[in-house]
Design a protein around this motif. Structure first.
Motif, PDB file in Angstrom:
ATOM      1  N   GLN A   1       0.823  -1.202   0.000  1.00 47.54           N
ATOM      2  CA  GLN A   1       0.000   0.000   0.000  1.00 47.54           C
ATOM      3  C   GLN A   1       0.859   1.255   0.000  1.00 47.54           C
ATOM      4  O   GLN A   1       0.595   2.219  -0.738  1.00 47.54           O
ATOM      5  N   GLN A   2       1.893   1.255   0.823  1.00 43.94           N
ATOM      6  CA  GLN A   2       2.692   2.462   0.992  1.00 43.94           C
ATOM      7  C   GLN A   2       3.616   2.725  -0.191  1.00 43.94           C
ATOM      8  O   GLN A   2       3.838   3.892  -0.553  1.00 43.94           O
ATOM      9  N   ILE A   3       4.136   1.674  -0.825  1.00 46.79           N
ATOM     10  CA  ILE A   3       4.911   1.885  -2.049  1.00 46.79           C
ATOM     11  C   ILE A   3       4.005   2.425  -3.155  1.00 46.79           C
ATOM     12  O   ILE A   3       4.391   3.322  -3.920  1.00 46.79           O
ATOM     13  N   ALA A   4       2.790   1.909  -3.244  1.00 46.17           N
ATOM     14  CA  ALA A   4       1.838   2.436  -4.228  1.00 46.17           C
ATOM     15  C   ALA A   4       1.555   3.911  -3.971  1.00 46.17           C
ATOM     16  O   ALA A   4       1.467   4.716  -4.913  1.00 46.17           O
ATOM     17  N   LYS A   5       1.410   4.295  -2.708  1.00 42.75           N
ATOM     18  CA  LYS A   5       1.178   5.695  -2.357  1.00 42.75           C
ATOM     19  C   LYS A   5       2.412   6.547  -2.683  1.00 42.75           C
ATOM     20  O   LYS A   5       2.292   7.693  -3.141  1.00 42.75           O
ATOM     21  N   LEU A   6       3.601   6.013  -2.434  1.00 45.09           N
ATOM     22  CA  LEU A   6       4.826   6.718  -2.823  1.00 45.09           C
ATOM     23  C   LEU A   6       4.805   7.024  -4.311  1.00 45.09           C
ATOM     24  O   LEU A   6       5.122   8.142  -4.738  1.00 45.09           O
ATOM     25  N   HIS A   7       4.411   6.050  -5.117  1.00 43.74           N
ATOM     26  CA  HIS A   7       4.410   6.205  -6.570  1.00 43.74           C
ATOM     27  C   HIS A   7       3.376   7.208  -7.064  1.00 43.74           C
ATOM     28  O   HIS A   7       3.450   7.648  -8.220  1.00 43.74           O
ATOM     29  N   GLU A   8       2.422   7.573  -6.218  1.00 40.44           N
ATOM     30  CA  GLU A   8       1.441   8.585  -6.614  1.00 40.44           C
ATOM     31  C   GLU A   8       2.038   9.992  -6.608  1.00 40.44           C
ATOM     32  O   GLU A   8       1.468  10.915  -7.196  1.00 40.44           O
ATOM     33  N   ASN A   9       3.170  10.170  -5.956  1.00 39.45           N
ATOM     34  CA  ASN A   9       3.859  11.460  -5.957  1.00 39.45           C
ATOM     35  C   ASN A   9       4.633  11.605  -7.265  1.00 39.45           C
ATOM     36  O   ASN A   9       5.297  10.662  -7.706  1.00 39.45           O
ATOM     37  N   LEU A  10       4.550  12.783  -7.872  1.00 38.76           N
ATOM     38  CA  LEU A  10       5.122  12.987  -9.200  1.00 38.76           C
ATOM     39  C   LEU A  10       6.175  14.090  -9.200  1.00 38.76           C
ATOM     40  O   LEU A  10       6.037  15.104  -8.504  1.00 38.76           O
ATOM     41  N   GLY A  11       7.215  13.874  -9.996  1.00 38.63           N
ATOM     42  CA  GLY A  11       8.237  14.889 -10.222  1.00 38.63           C
ATOM     43  C   GLY A  11       7.936  15.693 -11.473  1.00 38.63           C
ATOM     44  O   GLY A  11       6.919  15.498 -12.145  1.00 38.63           O
ATOM     45  N   GLU A  12       8.862  16.589 -11.809  1.00 40.02           N
ATOM     46  CA  GLU A  12       8.679  17.466 -12.964  1.00 40.02           C
ATOM     47  C   GLU A  12       9.233  16.868 -14.252  1.00 40.02           C
ATOM     48  O   GLU A  12       9.036  17.417 -15.329  1.00 40.02           O
ATOM     49  N   GLY A  13       9.926  15.759 -14.147  1.00 40.99           N
ATOM     50  CA  GLY A  13      10.485  15.100 -15.318  1.00 40.99           C
ATOM     51  C   GLY A  13      10.990  13.728 -14.923  1.00 40.99           C
ATOM     52  O   GLY A  13      10.939  13.342 -13.755  1.00 40.99           O
ATOM     53  N   HIS A  14      11.490  12.981 -15.888  1.00 40.52           N
ATOM     54  CA  HIS A  14      11.992  11.631 -15.657  1.00 40.52           C
ATOM     55  C   HIS A  14      13.507  11.668 -15.476  1.00 40.52           C
ATOM     56  O   HIS A  14      14.216  12.336 -16.229  1.00 40.52           O
ATOM     57  N   GLY A  15      13.985  10.906 -14.499  1.00 44.95           N
ATOM     58  CA  GLY A  15      15.408  10.875 -14.201  1.00 44.95           C
ATOM     59  C   GLY A  15      15.686  11.553 -12.878  1.00 44.95           C
ATOM     60  O   GLY A  15      14.948  11.393 -11.903  1.00 44.95           O
ATOM     61  N   TYR A  16      16.734  12.339 -12.834  1.00 42.31           N
ATOM     62  CA  TYR A  16      17.085  13.069 -11.620  1.00 42.31           C
ATOM     63  C   TYR A  16      17.983  14.231 -12.017  1.00 42.31           C
ATOM     64  O   TYR A  16      18.559  14.237 -13.103  1.00 42.31           O
ATOM     65  N   SER A  17      18.107  15.202 -11.132  1.00 45.66           N
ATOM     66  CA  SER A  17      18.814  16.438 -11.485  1.00 45.66           C
ATOM     67  C   SER A  17      20.325  16.332 -11.368  1.00 45.66           C
ATOM     68  O   SER A  17      21.041  17.221 -11.842  1.00 45.66           O
ATOM     69  N   SER A  18      20.833  15.270 -10.745  1.00 43.74           N
ATOM     70  CA  SER A  18      22.278  15.126 -10.583  1.00 43.74           C
ATOM     71  C   SER A  18      22.650  13.656 -10.607  1.00 43.74           C
ATOM     72  O   SER A  18      21.784  12.779 -10.554  1.00 43.74           O
ATOM     73  N   GLN A  19      23.938  13.391 -10.680  1.00 44.80           N
ATOM     74  CA  GLN A  19      24.418  12.013 -10.671  1.00 44.80           C
ATOM     75  C   GLN A  19      23.998  11.310  -9.385  1.00 44.80           C
ATOM     76  O   GLN A  19      24.028  11.888  -8.305  1.00 44.80           O
ATOM     77  N   THR A  20      23.596  10.061  -9.517  1.00 44.25           N
ATOM     78  CA  THR A  20      23.314   9.220  -8.365  1.00 44.25           C
ATOM     79  C   THR A  20      24.207   7.982  -8.462  1.00 44.25           C
ATOM     80  O   THR A  20      25.168   7.948  -9.225  1.00 44.25           O
ATOM     81  N   PHE A  21      23.883   6.961  -7.675  1.00 49.52           N
ATOM     82  CA  PHE A  21      24.645   5.721  -7.704  1.00 49.52           C
ATOM     83  C   PHE A  21      23.687   4.541  -7.678  1.00 49.52           C
ATOM     84  O   PHE A  21      22.629   4.596  -7.055  1.00 49.52           O
ATOM     85  N   ILE A  22      24.051   3.476  -8.381  1.00 46.60           N
ATOM     86  CA  ILE A  22      23.383   2.203  -8.249  1.00 46.60           C
ATOM     87  C   ILE A  22      24.461   1.234  -7.776  1.00 46.60           C
ATOM     88  O   ILE A  22      25.390   0.921  -8.517  1.00 46.60           O
ATOM     89  N   GLY A  23      24.369   0.820  -6.509  1.00 48.44           N
ATOM     90  CA  GLY A  23      25.535   0.215  -5.865  1.00 48.44           C
ATOM     91  C   GLY A  23      26.602   1.291  -5.743  1.00 48.44           C
ATOM     92  O   GLY A  23      26.336   2.402  -5.279  1.00 48.44           O
ATOM     93  N   THR A  24      27.801   0.977  -6.203  1.00 46.84           N
ATOM     94  CA  THR A  24      28.855   2.003  -6.248  1.00 46.84           C
ATOM     95  C   THR A  24      29.051   2.545  -7.663  1.00 46.84           C
ATOM     96  O   THR A  24      29.911   3.400  -7.876  1.00 46.84           O
ATOM     97  N   LEU A  25      28.260   2.064  -8.617  1.00 48.91           N
ATOM     98  CA  LEU A  25      28.398   2.551  -9.987  1.00 48.91           C
ATOM     99  C   LEU A  25      27.744   3.917 -10.113  1.00 48.91           C
ATOM    100  O   LEU A  25      26.589   4.099  -9.718  1.00 48.91           O
ATOM    101  N   PRO A  26      28.438   4.897 -10.677  1.00 48.15           N
ATOM    102  CA  PRO A  26      27.807   6.207 -10.898  1.00 48.15           C
ATOM    103  C   PRO A  26      26.727   6.105 -11.951  1.00 48.15           C
ATOM    104  O   PRO A  26      26.850   5.376 -12.935  1.00 48.15           O
ATOM    105  N   GLN A  27      25.629   6.821 -11.727  1.00 45.46           N
ATOM    106  CA  GLN A  27      24.520   6.861 -12.667  1.00 45.46           C
ATOM    107  C   GLN A  27      24.330   8.307 -13.112  1.00 45.46           C
ATOM    108  O   GLN A  27      23.842   9.128 -12.345  1.00 45.46           O
ATOM    109  N   LYS A  28      24.772   8.617 -14.326  1.00 46.25           N
ATOM    110  CA  LYS A  28      24.589   9.977 -14.812  1.00 46.25           C
ATOM    111  C   LYS A  28      23.099  10.242 -14.988  1.00 46.25           C
ATOM    112  O   LYS A  28      22.311   9.332 -15.266  1.00 46.25           O
TER     113      LYS A  28
END
Length: 287
Positions: free
Chosen positions: A107-134
């Motif tokens: 239920q709570q993950i579904a509610k999390l997904h109801e929140n929306l951003g302004e675009g797809h992706g992210y505004s800065s580099q992140t990481f998946i594990g220790t791999l950088p994700q541009k």
């Protein structure tokens, strides 16, 4: 380590004596510790040589999820990204799952997904594990997923010698055909981004928490697909998710396409033991 823990507690404004600390299981990337002071109990993640802004990015993801007021995340007490003393000091979560935990998580993950951003992706580099994700923000999920998720792992796999020959040919072919599988007009949901069975746990009274996000905005089915890749989620999770936010008709068409990203990540981190799974997905779509 005791000196670093003392510094972390001081930054958290806990000036009491350390009563106990010892290593605990907490993944393969960081060293993890249970810490008990006279005032509180904590979970400390330590990395001796992290990528730049490693814990800052994780902190951002936890705070974005917390602000939705949908699902619990551990309280952040202090962090540092200074080399040789990089750490994240979190609330210690101690509890057990009960008959309601899986449903609450869904239920709570579904509610999390109801929140929306302004675009797809992210505004800065992140990481998946220790791999950088541009990253950057896209208007189109399919363009972001192809250009910044699949392509980034393809390039890394070529560099490591793990994507070549038929595998390289099929991955390029699939990237040219994502329009056939991913629809237009997908909403940019708030996503955990690394939602496998090891990244949720139960607190007091069985209430679920999520940890270790690799936060992004995108297709909510991306999160759901990863939950199915390695297991760790009860059937009640999916039943409850569907009650709140039924999966779209195209989910089965994209499930393995979305799982492919995580399989490529595992291929690039851990090696050829994941190669067969990557090839199976590629053969399914373009073989």
């Amino acid at each position: 380590m005791k000196e670093l823990i003392s510094k972390a507690l001081s930054n958290a404004r806990d000036y009491s004596e350390i009563r106990d600390f010892h290593s605990v299981s907490g993944g393969s990337i960081n060293q993890s510790y249970f810490v008990k002071s006279e005032e509180n109990q904590y979970f400390l993640k330590y990395h001796p040589n992290p990528p730049q802004n490693f814990f800052e990015i994780e902190k951002q993801g936890l705070e974005l999820i917390r602000k939705t007021k949908t699902i619990r995340v551990p309280e952040i007490h202090a962090y540092s990204d200074h080399q040789e003393e990089a750490y994240l000091l979190l609330e210690w979560i101690d509890g057990e799952s009960n008959s309601q935990t899986g449903a609450l998580l869904g239920q709570q993950i579904a509610k999390l997904h109801e929140n929306l951003g302004e675009g797809h992706g992210y505004s800065s580099q992140t990481f998946i594990g220790t791999l950088p994700q541009k990253n950057k923000l896209f208007n189109s999920w399919k363009n972001y997923y192809c250009d910044y998720r699949l392509k980034s792992q393809l390039e890394l796999g070529i560099e490591k010698g793990r994507i070549q020959g038929k595998r390289l040919k099929n991955l390029n072919k699939l990237m040219n055909r994502v329009d056939e599988f991913i629809p237009n007009n997908i909403k940019p949901s708030y996503l955990h981004g690394d939602l496998w069975g090891g990244n949720w746990l139960a607190g007091q009274k069985g209430y679920p928490y999520v940890i270790d996000p690799s936060f992004l905005f995108g297709d909510r089915h991306f999160d759901v697909a990863f939950t199915e890749l390695f297991g760790g989620f009860p059937s009640t999770f999916y039943e409850a998710y569907q009650e709140v936010s039924p999966l779209e008709h195209y989910y089965e068409d994209v499930k393995e396409l979305y799982q492919l990203f995580y399989l490529l990540v595992h291929l690039n981190i851990f090696g050829e033991s994941y190669g067969g799974s990557v090839d199976r997905v590629l053969d399914y779509y373009v073989g």
